[in-house]
Design a protein around this motif. Structure first.
Motif, PDB file in Angstrom:
ATOM      1  N   GLU A   1      -3.625 -10.816   2.840  1.00  0.00           N
ATOM      2  CA  GLU A   1      -3.858  -9.529   3.506  1.00  0.00           C
ATOM      3  C   GLU A   1      -5.246  -8.965   3.162  1.00  0.00           C
ATOM      4  N   LYS A   2      -5.631  -7.962   3.916  1.00  0.00           N
ATOM      5  CA  LYS A   2      -6.938  -7.342   3.731  1.00  0.00           C
ATOM      6  C   LYS A   2      -6.845  -6.110   2.842  1.00  0.00           C
ATOM      7  N   PRO A   3      -7.916  -5.605   2.241  1.00  0.00           N
ATOM      8  CA  PRO A   3      -9.189  -6.294   2.138  1.00  0.00           C
ATOM      9  C   PRO A   3      -9.021  -7.540   1.275  1.00  0.00           C
TER      10      PRO A   3
ATOM     11  N   SER B   1       2.823   5.290  -4.048  1.00  0.00           N
ATOM     12  CA  SER B   1       2.325   3.953  -3.764  1.00  0.00           C
ATOM     13  C   SER B   1       1.063   3.570  -4.533  1.00  0.00           C
ATOM     14  N   TRP B   2       0.903   2.263  -4.715  1.00  0.00           N
ATOM     15  CA  TRP B   2      -0.331   1.690  -5.263  1.00  0.00           C
ATOM     16  C   TRP B   2      -1.536   2.068  -4.396  1.00  0.00           C
ATOM     17  N   PHE B   3      -1.326   2.346  -3.117  1.00  0.00           N
ATOM     18  CA  PHE B   3      -2.438   2.690  -2.217  1.00  0.00           C
ATOM     19  C   PHE B   3      -3.270   3.856  -2.784  1.00  0.00           C
TER      20      PHE B   3
ATOM     21  N   LEU C   1      -4.379  -7.668  -6.590  1.00  0.00           N
ATOM     22  CA  LEU C   1      -3.725  -8.962  -6.860  1.00  0.00           C
ATOM     23  C   LEU C   1      -4.105 -10.041  -5.848  1.00  0.00           C
ATOM     24  N   HIS C   2      -4.838  -9.669  -4.791  1.00  0.00           N
ATOM     25  CA  HIS C   2      -5.107 -10.632  -3.715  1.00  0.00           C
ATOM     26  C   HIS C   2      -5.785 -11.908  -4.230  1.00  0.00           C
ATOM     27  N   ALA C   3      -6.859 -11.727  -5.005  1.00  0.00           N
ATOM     28  CA  ALA C   3      -7.642 -12.904  -5.412  1.00  0.00           C
ATOM     29  C   ALA C   3      -6.839 -13.798  -6.354  1.00  0.00           C
TER      30      ALA C   3
ATOM     31  N   ALA D   1       3.569   7.371   4.397  1.00  0.00           N
ATOM     32  CA  ALA D   1       4.637   7.211   5.381  1.00  0.00           C
ATOM     33  C   ALA D   1       4.937   5.732   5.644  1.00  0.00           C
ATOM     34  N   TRP D   2       4.139   4.861   5.071  1.00  0.00           N
ATOM     35  CA  TRP D   2       4.218   3.429   5.371  1.00  0.00           C
ATOM     36  C   TRP D   2       4.641   2.588   4.169  1.00  0.00           C
ATOM     37  N   SER D   3       3.979   2.781   3.044  1.00  0.00           N
ATOM     38  CA  SER D   3       4.203   1.918   1.878  1.00  0.00           C
ATOM     39  C   SER D   3       5.651   1.991   1.377  1.00  0.00           C
ATOM     40  N   ALA D   4       6.121   0.858   0.850  1.00  0.00           N
ATOM     41  CA  ALA D   4       7.481   0.783   0.291  1.00  0.00           C
ATOM     42  C   ALA D   4       7.680   1.812  -0.814  1.00  0.00           C
ATOM     43  N   ASP D   5       6.588   2.220  -1.473  1.00  0.00           N
ATOM     44  CA  ASP D   5       6.707   3.182  -2.577  1.00  0.00           C
ATOM     45  C   ASP D   5       6.303   4.605  -2.196  1.00  0.00           C
TER      46      ASP D   5
ATOM     47  N   GLY E   1       6.971  -5.739   0.594  1.00  0.00           N
ATOM     48  CA  GLY E   1       6.836  -4.339   1.012  1.00  0.00           C
ATOM     49  C   GLY E   1       6.709  -4.248   2.519  1.00  0.00           C
ATOM     50  N   SER E   2       5.999  -3.233   2.975  1.00  0.00           N
ATOM     51  CA  SER E   2       6.021  -2.908   4.405  1.00  0.00           C
ATOM     52  C   SER E   2       5.340  -3.934   5.301  1.00  0.00           C
ATOM     53  N   ILE E   3       4.186  -4.446   4.882  1.00  0.00           N
ATOM     54  CA  ILE E   3       3.513  -5.392   5.796  1.00  0.00           C
ATOM     55  C   ILE E   3       4.316  -6.694   5.881  1.00  0.00           C
TER      56      ILE E   3
ATOM     57  N   CYS F   1       9.143 -13.182  -2.797  1.00  0.00           N
ATOM     58  CA  CYS F   1       8.971 -12.657  -4.151  1.00  0.00           C
ATOM     59  C   CYS F   1       8.569 -11.194  -4.110  1.00  0.00           C
ATOM     60  N   ASP F   2       9.167 -10.407  -4.975  1.00  0.00           N
ATOM     61  CA  ASP F   2       8.714  -9.035  -5.195  1.00  0.00           C
ATOM     62  C   ASP F   2       9.103  -8.647  -6.612  1.00  0.00           C
ATOM     63  N   VAL F   3       8.250  -7.882  -7.268  1.00  0.00           N
ATOM     64  CA  VAL F   3       8.598  -7.422  -8.622  1.00  0.00           C
ATOM     65  C   VAL F   3       9.816  -6.510  -8.594  1.00  0.00           C
TER      66      VAL F   3
ATOM     67  N   GLU G   1      15.432  -5.806  -5.859  1.00  0.00           N
ATOM     68  CA  GLU G   1      16.225  -5.510  -4.642  1.00  0.00           C
ATOM     69  C   GLU G   1      15.440  -5.839  -3.379  1.00  0.00           C
ATOM     70  N   ARG G   2      14.121  -5.605  -3.422  1.00  0.00           N
ATOM     71  CA  ARG G   2      13.309  -5.908  -2.229  1.00  0.00           C
ATOM     72  C   ARG G   2      13.280  -7.408  -1.974  1.00  0.00           C
ATOM     73  N   ALA G   3      13.117  -8.182  -3.046  1.00  0.00           N
ATOM     74  CA  ALA G   3      13.111  -9.643  -2.897  1.00  0.00           C
ATOM     75  C   ALA G   3      14.477 -10.113  -2.393  1.00  0.00           C
TER      76      ALA G   3
HETATM   77  N1  NAD Z   1      -3.127  -6.113   8.323  1.00  0.00           N
HETATM   78  C1  NAD Z   1      -2.690  -4.861   8.365  1.00  0.00           C
HETATM   79  O1  NAD Z   1      -2.783  -4.190   9.382  1.00  0.00           O
HETATM   80  C2  NAD Z   1      -2.088  -4.242   7.134  1.00  0.00           C
HETATM   81  C3  NAD Z   1      -1.295  -3.091   7.249  1.00  0.00           C
HETATM   82  C4  NAD Z   1      -0.739  -2.562   6.084  1.00  0.00           C
HETATM   83  C5  NAD Z   1      -0.984  -3.144   4.849  1.00  0.00           C
HETATM   84  N2  NAD Z   1      -1.785  -4.249   4.781  1.00  0.00           N
HETATM   85  C6  NAD Z   1      -2.101  -4.869   3.487  1.00  0.00           C
HETATM   86  O2  NAD Z   1      -0.941  -5.544   2.996  1.00  0.00           O
HETATM   87  C7  NAD Z   1      -0.916  -5.521   1.565  1.00  0.00           C
HETATM   88  C8  NAD Z   1       0.426  -4.973   1.110  1.00  0.00           C
HETATM   89  O3  NAD Z   1       0.570  -3.652   1.631  1.00  0.00           O
HETATM   90  P1  NAD Z   1       1.963  -3.015   2.035  1.00  0.00           P
HETATM   91  O4  NAD Z   1       1.639  -2.025   3.068  1.00  0.00           O
HETATM   92  O5  NAD Z   1       2.961  -4.036   2.298  1.00  0.00           O
HETATM   93  O6  NAD Z   1       2.297  -2.272   0.653  1.00  0.00           O
HETATM   94  P2  NAD Z   1       3.712  -1.848   0.078  1.00  0.00           P
HETATM   95  O7  NAD Z   1       3.456  -0.837  -0.973  1.00  0.00           O
HETATM   96  O8  NAD Z   1       4.635  -1.462   1.196  1.00  0.00           O
HETATM   97  O9  NAD Z   1       4.270  -3.195  -0.559  1.00  0.00           O
HETATM   98  C9  NAD Z   1       3.673  -3.867  -1.645  1.00  0.00           C
HETATM   99  C10 NAD Z   1       4.771  -4.652  -2.345  1.00  0.00           C
HETATM  100  O10 NAD Z   1       4.198  -5.488  -3.358  1.00  0.00           O
HETATM  101  C11 NAD Z   1       5.114  -5.520  -4.451  1.00  0.00           C
HETATM  102  N3  NAD Z   1       4.423  -5.961  -5.665  1.00  0.00           N
HETATM  103  C12 NAD Z   1       3.524  -5.277  -6.422  1.00  0.00           C
HETATM  104  N4  NAD Z   1       3.093  -6.050  -7.432  1.00  0.00           N
HETATM  105  C13 NAD Z   1       3.724  -7.258  -7.317  1.00  0.00           C
HETATM  106  C14 NAD Z   1       3.668  -8.472  -8.060  1.00  0.00           C
HETATM  107  N5  NAD Z   1       2.911  -8.617  -9.140  1.00  0.00           N
HETATM  108  N6  NAD Z   1       4.461  -9.503  -7.632  1.00  0.00           N
HETATM  109  C15 NAD Z   1       5.276  -9.365  -6.562  1.00  0.00           C
HETATM  110  N7  NAD Z   1       5.359  -8.235  -5.832  1.00  0.00           N
HETATM  111  C16 NAD Z   1       4.578  -7.194  -6.196  1.00  0.00           C
HETATM  112  C17 NAD Z   1       5.640  -4.091  -4.510  1.00  0.00           C
HETATM  113  O11 NAD Z   1       6.827  -3.988  -5.258  1.00  0.00           O
HETATM  114  C18 NAD Z   1       5.816  -3.762  -3.034  1.00  0.00           C
HETATM  115  O12 NAD Z   1       7.108  -4.081  -2.579  1.00  0.00           O
HETATM  116  C19 NAD Z   1      -2.115  -4.661   1.159  1.00  0.00           C
HETATM  117  O13 NAD Z   1      -3.189  -5.477   0.818  1.00  0.00           O
HETATM  118  C20 NAD Z   1      -2.476  -3.877   2.418  1.00  0.00           C
HETATM  119  O14 NAD Z   1      -3.843  -3.547   2.491  1.00  0.00           O
HETATM  120  C21 NAD Z   1      -2.305  -4.806   5.904  1.00  0.00           C
END
Ligand code: NAD
Length: 342
Positions: A94-96, A167-169, A76-78, A159-163, A11-13, A34-36, A39-41
């Motif tokens: 990534e955080k948290p 978004s999951w956010f 999913l982080h842990a 405005a940021w997340s891929a979704d 996704g975006s980060i 990897c991405d679920v 197309e993103r992967a």
């Molecule tokens: N350090 C920073 O400044 C900063 C900034 C933005 C986001 N983040 C963090 O980065 C993480 C991701 O955020 P984002 O902004 O990229 O979100 P996002 O919504 O843009 O992307 C998340 C991606 O994860 C994919 N995904 C979901 N479940 C999955 C799975 N089981 N297996 C594989 N892919 C899966 C989604 O399809 C999506 O493409 C979050 O923890 C967020 O807090 C950090």
């Protein structure tokens, strides 16, 4: 030795920071992504000549990976970090860091058991103005620190997340926390780093007042007290509709430090004797620029692996910053000041 990298979550980060910064680091090659969402992967794989996966477990099984970036929704982080560590990879998560202290402990334990690095992506520590302020505070240049206010707010993750707005956010079961976990935890980590002090008490108000598509916090205000008796406020918001605020102000005996508060001078020191020193240290990274600057997070992670050194923000550090926002949630629940001391 070239390190083989996998980025989980495209996704975006991943797109604007991790993939981009690995790509310009000469010590690594992006081997798998990897991405679920297939197309993103595939898009990331094509751009960086990597292999695309939609199942991270398959990726970990099939590829011989040295290090993994976990760029996934918070819930999913842990589990993914632990699986990657158990597969023998170093992890930049990534955080948290996690959704509970128990999860954080399990991640720290997994890193230890496998002899691998675990780093958390708190990029605010690498911002030049922040590093300079830390030096000034540590050197005694501003004298005793009395108080602070720190804020991180923008218009929200849609405005940021891929979704986008779906978004999951915005989903409690995936994000577990809103603006406070997205932005507030960065400032919790930053203020600990700047003051070289730990927080012992936290009180908080959180509201869902701006967004209609969610039941998690979009505005949060914390009051904090440190071991040394420094008090301050930490504000996180997804409702700073006109302009991002990423500023921190530290009030000391001899001076006030204004960080990322002036568009030209990222650090302004106002001394009590009237003297003003302005530092032009470059602006903080903003999501608005589409990844034109580097956060130094990736380079630091790779250096820590190559030099076998502890990363600046290891699991223990990530857990301490997480504990502040978890404590804030407890304060909201109990309507009391929450003690962070064990
Ligand atoms: N350090 C920073 O400044 C900063 C900034 C933005 C986001 N983040 C963090 O980065 C993480 C991701 O955020 P984002 O902004 O990229 O979100 P996002 O919504 O843009 O992307 C998340 C991606 O994860 C994919 N995904 C979901 N479940 C999955 C799975 N089981 N297996 C594989 N892919 C899966 C989604 O399809 C999506 O493409 C979050 O923890 C967020 O807090 C950090």
């Amino acid at each position: 030795m070239t390190l083989k990298i996998a980025v989980i979550g495209c996704g975006s980060i991943a797109k604007h920071r991790h993939l981009l910064e690995y790509d310009i680091n000469e010590h690594v090659e992006i081997t798998a992504v990897c991405d679920v969402v297939q197309e993103r992967a595939e898009e990331a794989a094509a751009k960086y000549q990597a292999k695309a996966y939609t199942d991270y477990k398959e990726l970990l099984k099939k590829e011989d990976i040295d290090a993994v970036s976990v760029c996934l929704p918070n819930y999913l982080h842990a589990s993914v970090s632990i699986d990657a560590l158990d597969a023998g990879a170093h992890v930049l998560c990534e955080k948290p860091m996690a959704t509970s202290t128990e999860e954080a402990d399990q991640m720290i334990e997994a890193a230890k058991r496998n002899g691998k690095k675990l780093m958390i992506g708190h990029n605010q520590r690498f911002v030049t103005s922040h590093q300079k302020a830390r030096e000034l505070i540590a050197s005694g240049a501003i004298g005793k620190v009395y108080s602070f206010r720190t804020a991180f707010g923008h218009g929200g993750p849609e405005a940021w997340s891929a979704d986008g707005k779906d978004s999951w956010f915005f989903k409690k079961d995936e994000a577990f926390i809103g603006a406070m976990g997205d932005l507030g935890v960065h400032k919790a980590d930053l203020i600990r780093y700047l003051l070289q002090d730990e927080f012992v008490e936290v009180g908080a108000f959180v509201e869902t007042s701006a967004k209609e598509n969610t039941d998690i916090d979009d505005n949060a205000t914390l009051i904090l007290k440190s071991e040394k008796g420094i008090i301050g406020t930490l504000v996180a918001s997804w409702a700073y509709t006109a302009k991002e605020d990423n500023s921190t102000i530290i009030y000391g005996e001899k001076a006030t430090l204004r960080l990322e508060d002036d568009p030209t001078y990222s650090l302004v020191t106002q001394y009590a004797n009237g003297e003003i020193v302005k530092y032009e240290l470059g602006a903080i990274q903003s999501n608005d620029e589409g990844g034109q600057t580097t956060t130094h997070v990736i380079d630091h992670f790779i250096d820590s692996i190559q030099n076998d050194a502890a990363p600046l923000i290891d699991g223990v550090e990530g857990k301490k910053s997480l504990a502040i926002i978890l404590g804030a949630l407890e304060s909201v629940k109990t309507k009391r000041i929450y003690s962070l001391e064990k």
